[in-house]
Scaffold this motif. Sequence first.
Motif, PDB file in Angstrom:
ATOM      1  N   UNK A 195      13.972  -8.196  21.705  1.00  0.00           N
ATOM      2  CA  UNK A 195      14.432  -9.551  22.029  1.00  0.00           C
ATOM      3  C   UNK A 195      15.898  -9.728  21.675  1.00  0.00           C
ATOM      4  N   UNK A 226      23.765 -13.728  24.694  1.00  0.00           N
ATOM      5  CA  UNK A 226      23.270 -14.743  23.765  1.00  0.00           C
ATOM      6  C   UNK A 226      23.221 -14.151  22.362  1.00  0.00           C
ATOM      7  N   UNK A 227      23.011 -15.036  21.401  1.00  0.00           N
ATOM      8  CA  UNK A 227      22.901 -14.562  20.027  1.00  0.00           C
ATOM      9  C   UNK A 227      21.515 -13.971  19.798  1.00  0.00           C
ATOM     10  N   UNK A 228      20.514 -14.640  20.287  1.00  0.00           N
ATOM     11  CA  UNK A 228      19.155 -14.121  20.180  1.00  0.00           C
ATOM     12  C   UNK A 228      18.476 -14.473  18.880  1.00  0.00           C
ATOM     13  N   UNK A 229      17.172 -14.344  18.846  1.00  0.00           N
ATOM     14  CA  UNK A 229      16.396 -14.692  17.649  1.00  0.00           C
ATOM     15  C   UNK A 229      16.553 -13.618  16.598  1.00  0.00           C
ATOM     16  N   UNK A 248      11.570 -12.115  14.355  1.00  0.00           N
ATOM     17  CA  UNK A 248      10.979 -13.225  15.102  1.00  0.00           C
ATOM     18  C   UNK A 248       9.525 -12.988  15.529  1.00  0.00           C
ATOM     19  N   UNK A 261       7.294 -14.013  12.783  1.00  0.00           N
ATOM     20  CA  UNK A 261       7.195 -15.475  12.673  1.00  0.00           C
ATOM     21  C   UNK A 261       6.185 -16.001  13.684  1.00  0.00           C
ATOM     22  N   UNK A 262       6.317 -15.513  14.913  1.00  0.00           N
ATOM     23  CA  UNK A 262       5.450 -16.010  15.980  1.00  0.00           C
ATOM     24  C   UNK A 262       3.985 -15.767  15.634  1.00  0.00           C
ATOM     25  N   UNK A 312       8.207 -13.185  26.979  1.00  0.00           N
ATOM     26  CA  UNK A 312       8.747 -14.491  26.645  1.00  0.00           C
ATOM     27  C   UNK A 312       9.787 -14.958  27.643  1.00  0.00           C
TER      28      UNK A 312
END
Lengths: 280, 165, 661
Positions: free
Chosen positions: A25, A34-37, A41, A44-45, A186
């Motif tokens: 991701x 983008x910076x991204x998660x 992550x 966490x999900x 996602x």
Amino acid sequence: MSWALVGIGVLGAPLLGGLLFGIDRKITARLQGRKGPPIVQPFYDVIKLLAKDSTYTNRRQVFYLYSHLLWMLVALVILLTRQDFLVFVFALTFSEVSLALAGFATKSPYSHVGSNRELLQILASEPVLVFMAFALYLATGSFLTGGVFLIDEPLLFSYPLLFLAVLLVLTILMRKSPFDISSSAHAHQEIVRGISTEFSGKYLALLEIAHWVELIIILIIVFLFWVKPWWAGVLLALGAYFLELLIDNTYARLKLGTMVRTTWAWGFGLSLVNILYFTL
Amino acid sequence: MNLVHLAQAKSPWVLHYDASSCNGCDIETVACLTPLYDIERFGAVPIGSPKHADMLLVTGNVNHKSKRVLRNIYDQMTEPKVVVAIGICATSSGVFHQSYNVLGGADQAVPVDVYISGCPPRPEAIIDAIIMGAEKLKKKWKEEEHPVKRSNQGSDTERSTADVG
Amino acid sequence: MTWNQFLLVALALPLVVALLNYLVRLPQIRKGSIIVMALALIASAVWLHTRVGDNAVVLSFPWADLTILILDLAILAYITYVGIERRHPYIIALAVLQLAGLLYIELGLRPDVSEVPSLVIDRLSVVMYLVVAVIGSIICVYALQYMEEHDDRAHPEERKGRFFLWFVLFLGIMNGLIFANNLFWLYFFWEATTLCSFQLIGHDDTRESRDNALLALFLNSIGGLAMIAAIFLLVNTFGGAAASLSAVVNSGLAVLSTSFLIALAFLVIGGFTKAAQLPFQNWLLGAMVAPTPVSALLHSSTMVKAGVYLILRLAPAYSGLPLSTAIAIFGGFTFLAASLLAVADDNAKRVLAYSTVANLGLIVACCGINTSLAVNAAVLLIVFHAVCKALLFMGVGVIEHNVGSRNIENMEGLAARMPAMMLVVSIGVFGMFLPPFGVLFAKWAAMEASIREPLLVALLVAGSTLTALFWTKWLGRMLSTYPREEEEVQPVSMPGYYVTSLGTLALGLVLLSLGLPAVVNGLVLPSTMTWYPPAIQGMSGLNLAAFSWANYYNPEIILGNAVVPEGLFPLGLLFIGLLLMLVIPMAFFEPEKERVGDIYLSGENLDEGPLPLYFAGAMESPSKVSLGGYYFRGVLNDRTVLSLNIVAAALMVMMIGVVAS
């Protein structure tokens, strides 16, 4: 390898797989500017999903979801203990079939669409894996995965075309574009969420964990193409992984028929040609 | 517990429902996904199925047709869940207030946890609301110790809350 | 018990029970006599298993040769009569040719068959007898209840009497067929199974069933003619002593004599027709109009198994010849083609029929591969396929009586309405293609044995993938229920006969799979030992004899990395997986603590109607959710069937060409 190591493998595979998904991701985000998660992550999900209330639509759905994860783990154990590759493919098929049945268990239009597509994904991906079992035998004289550790030349050198076919199928197994047909990753919008539409809470978490294990299984399959020295295989697996990410980010999803046609024409064809070439 | 709280705050999966928006707020919501705003860095992912979602983003007025749908989607989400009303229409029906074909804000159908006004609100405001909602997620989970929620289907009207974030 | 007494039980008892049921027609007598016969047959099978060792038992009844011949002629005359009555020129032609051939052999060549043993009972016969006696008997018990429910319009008792006459007779004839050694005897039993199936398929006496019965008669007559041609060639070239199956198998003449080889090919083609291989598959599909016990019997233990049994029996004779390769490719093609056609069908019984054709194709392919591993895989497939298919057909029969349809689409949601049947059918379907069940083990062995023919590998790979597709598709339809359906629907209760017969088979399937090493070592390996000694490994080097419980999952072998065997089926591990699959959900799933959610319909769910399956459609009108499976009719249609048949026919012509050259 001892039983303790197999145990560590079974417990470690989901963790490593989850981490790789996090990296996936992050890389995807970077490729899109983008910076991204954060890399953790996916954990966490899954923790969040496990803590969430769950609904189920009927008991068989729950049963087949557990079965999906379980047979994925069985397939992993078969690989880790270097057993028969053909049996490994059958166990993997059981896992995928369970997932499709979990989707079918609910009379929901979305999950049915997903399940039907999942079946076609099995149809598209399984032949190449079975061919790989035969390739293993022809190269090593054994259907056991352990055989590749006994030969000196990497499998990749004798089976370059088969390797291409495996790369093609990896896209399906990893559920990446252009073949993320039954349930997309996602932020890719799908006809709702395909096969997983009706799963919630911890049952969705089971599916996620099964994906992590599946990712490790896939990387091991790639690794088998170059096991000596071991780091070459690891590099090959990571290279293939990165390649899939690139493909994922540069391709739109293709149609169902295109997937089946491509894999049966190219995947099947390349594997067969390679095996015929090897036997002659 | 702390780990769960951390995870809940870091992973709000959002479901976006357009109750009868003019699409202004929708465009701004989608803008949150773009590289410029990149809402995924907070772990928020737009999701299609209410069964996966933690957070319901509502844009636009609730009218007679969208009320039932909004209620159904809310009921299908599992606890803990929060609702964010995006834009003035979803908050209080804005310029359409007391119009014959409009029931009011999102709180006419479902309990709303976070309101953001604006026509439309800026993406920064939406991201702020989502993070605020994520904080409420873990609060809700702690309060309720995730009790069993029976499906309370059917449309009991006027269930607004005054809980403004 | 002496051998004569055994034969009385195996051959004469079914005949007596059949005639008794035809003549007396009392329900109590019918039930009593058939249950007694079933128990006697099972007991005799166990006795036979303990009695026959590695050496075959040879039994001669020269005095019966004439009777057999007269009965043969009677059957052919009857078939000619049917052909004339129904104005089917092909049947007349085939029957007359057979009559002429048989008369010419008997009167023109006057073979001396006095030295030929009439019956030979070896371990392979024992395996077949176990399958026929045990599974056939269970189907008989099932048929008792099924025929009570089966609509038979006027004169139900008379119709039932007729039905059980042919049904029970079929078992006796099948028993004769698997013991027959004298080719004239074999031919008689062969034609008698054709006759029985003709009568049973046409039992309902509708236009459709009569047409399909005629089709079965026609296609099987081709096999009969092939057999007569084979007998003629053998007797003409080698004299009466050659009219012996064991002589044909063991003579080793195939490399020396072309006419012997051609005779062999004809016998194999006879087997193809019985085993409903492409392009002869239509009779088996048409046979689906018959009452379900007939389908179960035809598919699992009799008729089609007679075809593969003959091909398997002859395997040592054509071992190592191009004919063998041709048979392997032909079987592999049938496996692929039938699996492909099964994907496109929505009639449950036809799907099962195609799956049978596919599995028989796999058995034929195994015979063609002709190594120790492959032939043992073929025997295993015969056993496990019989158990699975009997179970599935009987299950579908019960479902059909309750649902009123054979269409897979109409079986949607059966999991809630008939949970017991769902369980039974799930076990049957899982048994057909998933680990750790016996069919998959056999398929695994077959695939690993196929390695020496790359083309065959491709056919098997494609076919086995399609198998997973159509089974899962069907199971998925049955599983599909809406939320809380179980609580609202009253499950259908099962009569005792069904519970007994289906329960025995389902339990038997699981136990047999669990006891796979015992089955392999106790039944399968001895049955092929004579021709395929385990010491001589097959081409692929795999050797089933080395398999025991310890070796199924031996950490020393696997983890020690010292010796890598060529293939290993980790049965223990897979059964642990199966056990956990059942235990884990029970341990972790607390239904009372969670809620049942509605399905997602984009928020448009309505509570209209009896089921929560309505959504607000266009103009807010309540619309019902209706779902269906994929059948790929655009790709797989009649033209596909036709082209597959043409390819199969071409393959068969090529096979004969291979022999002739």
